[in-house]
Design an enzyme around this catalytic site. Sequence first.
Site, PDB file in Angstrom:
ATOM      1  N   LYS A 267      37.543   5.720 -20.947  1.00 19.39           N
ATOM      2  CA  LYS A 267      36.128   5.859 -20.604  1.00 19.39           C
ATOM      3  C   LYS A 267      35.279   5.748 -21.880  1.00 19.39           C
ATOM      4  O   LYS A 267      35.647   6.295 -22.929  1.00 19.39           O
ATOM      5  CB  LYS A 267      35.911   7.222 -19.946  1.00 19.39           C
ATOM      6  CG  LYS A 267      34.521   7.453 -19.375  1.00 19.39           C
ATOM      7  CD  LYS A 267      34.432   8.836 -18.732  1.00 19.39           C
ATOM      8  CE  LYS A 267      33.103   9.067 -18.047  1.00 19.39           C
ATOM      9  NZ  LYS A 267      32.998  10.422 -17.445  1.00 19.39           N
TER      10      LYS A 267
ATOM     11  N   SER B 143      31.193  10.174 -12.740  1.00 20.05           N
ATOM     12  CA  SER B 143      30.732   9.168 -13.664  1.00 20.05           C
ATOM     13  C   SER B 143      31.825   8.227 -14.170  1.00 20.05           C
ATOM     14  O   SER B 143      31.513   7.126 -14.623  1.00 20.05           O
ATOM     15  CB  SER B 143      30.079   9.849 -14.863  1.00 20.05           C
ATOM     16  OG  SER B 143      31.013  10.618 -15.583  1.00 20.05           O
TER      17      SER B 143
ATOM     18  N   SER C 215      33.598  14.311 -12.357  1.00 24.26           N
ATOM     19  CA  SER C 215      33.527  12.911 -12.790  1.00 24.26           C
ATOM     20  C   SER C 215      34.871  12.186 -12.904  1.00 24.26           C
ATOM     21  O   SER C 215      34.894  10.975 -13.102  1.00 24.26           O
ATOM     22  CB  SER C 215      32.795  12.805 -14.128  1.00 24.26           C
ATOM     23  OG  SER C 215      31.410  12.875 -13.927  1.00 24.26           O
TER      24      SER C 215
END
Lengths: 101, 478
Positions: free
Chosen positions: B79, B154, B178
Site C-alpha cells: 500500500k 482505504s 481499511s
Amino acid sequence: MTQDKSFISKEQVLHVAALAKLNLSDQEVTKFTAQLSDILGYANELSELELKDVSPTAHPIELENVFRDDTVLKSIDNSKVIQNAPESLNSQFKVPPILDD
Amino acid sequence: MDNFFESAYSIAQQIKDNSITSKEVVSKYFDNIESKNSELNAFLITDKQAAIRQAEIVDQKIQAGQQVGTLAGLPVAIKDNICTDDFTTTCASKILREWKPPYNATVIQKLISQDAIILGKTNLDEFAMGSSTEHSAFGPTKNPVDPSRVPGGSSGGSACAVKTDMASVALGSDTGGSIRQPAAFCGIVGMKPTYGLVSRYGLIAFASSLDQIGPFGKTVKDCALVLNAISGHDPYDSTSLDIKSDDYLQYVDRDLKGIRIGLIEEFDEVLDVSLRENLESATNLFKQNGAEIVKVSLPYVKYALSTYYLIAPAEASSNLARFDGVRYGLRVDGDNVEEMMINTRTQGFGQEVKRRIMLGTYALSSGYYDAYYKTAQKLRTALISDFKKVYDQVDVIICPTTPTGAFEFGAKLDDPLQMYMSDIFTIPSNLAGHPAISVPFGTDSNGMPLGIQILADGLNDSKVIHVGSALETLRTEG
C-alpha cells in the site's frame, strides 16, 4: 441523517479552517458546514451518556517512555533527507520570510 | 491446487523446491499487471526490471543451495502509505506526489530480509481516509468482481491486486477497517493484527492510536505466512510490543472442538435479512463442527462509530500538520511562510482529507475538547471494558465485516456520514486495539462477495487465524 439543528456554524467552519491552515472556497464552506453538522449531529449521541466516572483512554496499550543508551548511532545521510526539500540552501531547508522587516 | 495462483504458500514452496523459479513467478504476475492494471488501477507504480533482477538473485541463492527466507521469491504488493526507498510513496495525495522516502519502513526491511520481491505500490484513499478508494488523487481502483463498483478502502489497491493475481499477497493498513472492508468487498482474506504486533515505523501516520499494518491473501494461511514475517518488536516504534514471537502457521487447519464463539446481541437490530442469513449459515457451520455458540452483549458498541469519527480525525488533524511545504512534498509559493503553508495545504489536500482535518481540529479546539474528544476517549474505555467481559465468556466473536456488499461508484461520495457507516462492524477492534480477520463468505443480492469477521482479545491473533482458517475449510467443504 438530516438534523433539524445545526451543530456547527459557517463562522465556526471558517475559524477551524484558519486553525488548520486551510483556505476554503465559498462553495466548500457551505458544503463543509452541512456535512460537519451532519457528522457532529450523529456523534452528539455521546452526550446522552453518563460517563462521569469513566477515565479516558488515549491509547489501546499502556505506553511507557522508551529509552536507549546514549550512544551515537548511524543516522540517515543529510543529503538524502534534503533531497526531498522543495527548496534548500547549504544543506538546510529554505522557507519564505517569517518576519516582516 | 488446480489454479497456480490460489495459494502464495504453495508458490513459495515450489520456488524453494526449485520446481519453478522466482523469475518465472514474477513474470506471470507481471503478465497480469500488464493486462489488467490499466483498467483496474490497483497499482500506482511498479518496477518490473527491478523485480526481475531481485528474483534472479533469489533464484541464484536457491540453485546454489543457500539458505533463503520464508517469502523467498514471492511477489508482494505494498500500500502506498508505507515508506519504500526504491519507490515514491504518495499516500495517493497531490501533496506527496513525487516524494521518495529516504528510508524503508520496518515491514519493508522485514519482507526484504525474507527474500520477498516487491512489485510496486498500490492505490488507496488519500492518506488512508475513506472506504472506497474514490478519494485517491490518482483515480479510483475498480472492484475486479464488478468494475462498476468500488473495491472498498482505504487499501482498495492491495485488495484488488491480490484478487486479480497481480500480486500473491499484499500489505495494507487498517485504522477503522481499511484492510478488512476491501478484503470483504473483493472476496479475499484481510487481517488487522493486534495493535503493536507489527511495527508502524515508516507507515505514514493517519491516526496513531488506531493504525496497524496487516496482510492480504487469498487464504488465511497466506496471511499467517506474511504475519510471521512482519510481526515483532521494533526499537524504532515506541508502541511496538516486546513479546515472544509466535508461528502463526501452526494455527491453520485445526478443529473447532471446545472453541466458544460469541454473537453480538446489539448487532442483531442493524443487520438486514440477507446479512443475518449469511451470518446464520456461518454460525451453523461452526456449531455443526464442534464450536459452542454464545450470545454476548456489548452495550457500548453502538457508540463505536461516533467515537471513532471523533478520535481518528482528531489524531489525523495533528498528524497531518507536518505537511506544511517546508521539508518535503508539494510547496505552493506565498509572500510569507504562513501564506506558503496555507496555499500548499489548500492545493495539496483533497476533499475528504480536508473534511477530516476540519472535523478533528474542531473536536480538539478550545471549548469543544471536553464535549467531543474527551467524551470519545471515555467511550473508548467503556467499550474496551465491554470487550473484556465478553472475552471472559468466549474465545472469539463473529459478525459480518460490512453492512452491505460493494456499492457503486458515487453512491456515497457526497454523503460522508453514509460512507462512514461502511465501517460500523470493523471500527470496534481498532478502538480496542484487538486483532480481527475478514474471511470471504457468501454473496449479497447483487452477487458481490461478503466477508465474515472474526474478532479476538488483544494478542489473540492466533485465535482469529485458527477460527478464520476453520471457516475457510468448512466453506469449501460446503
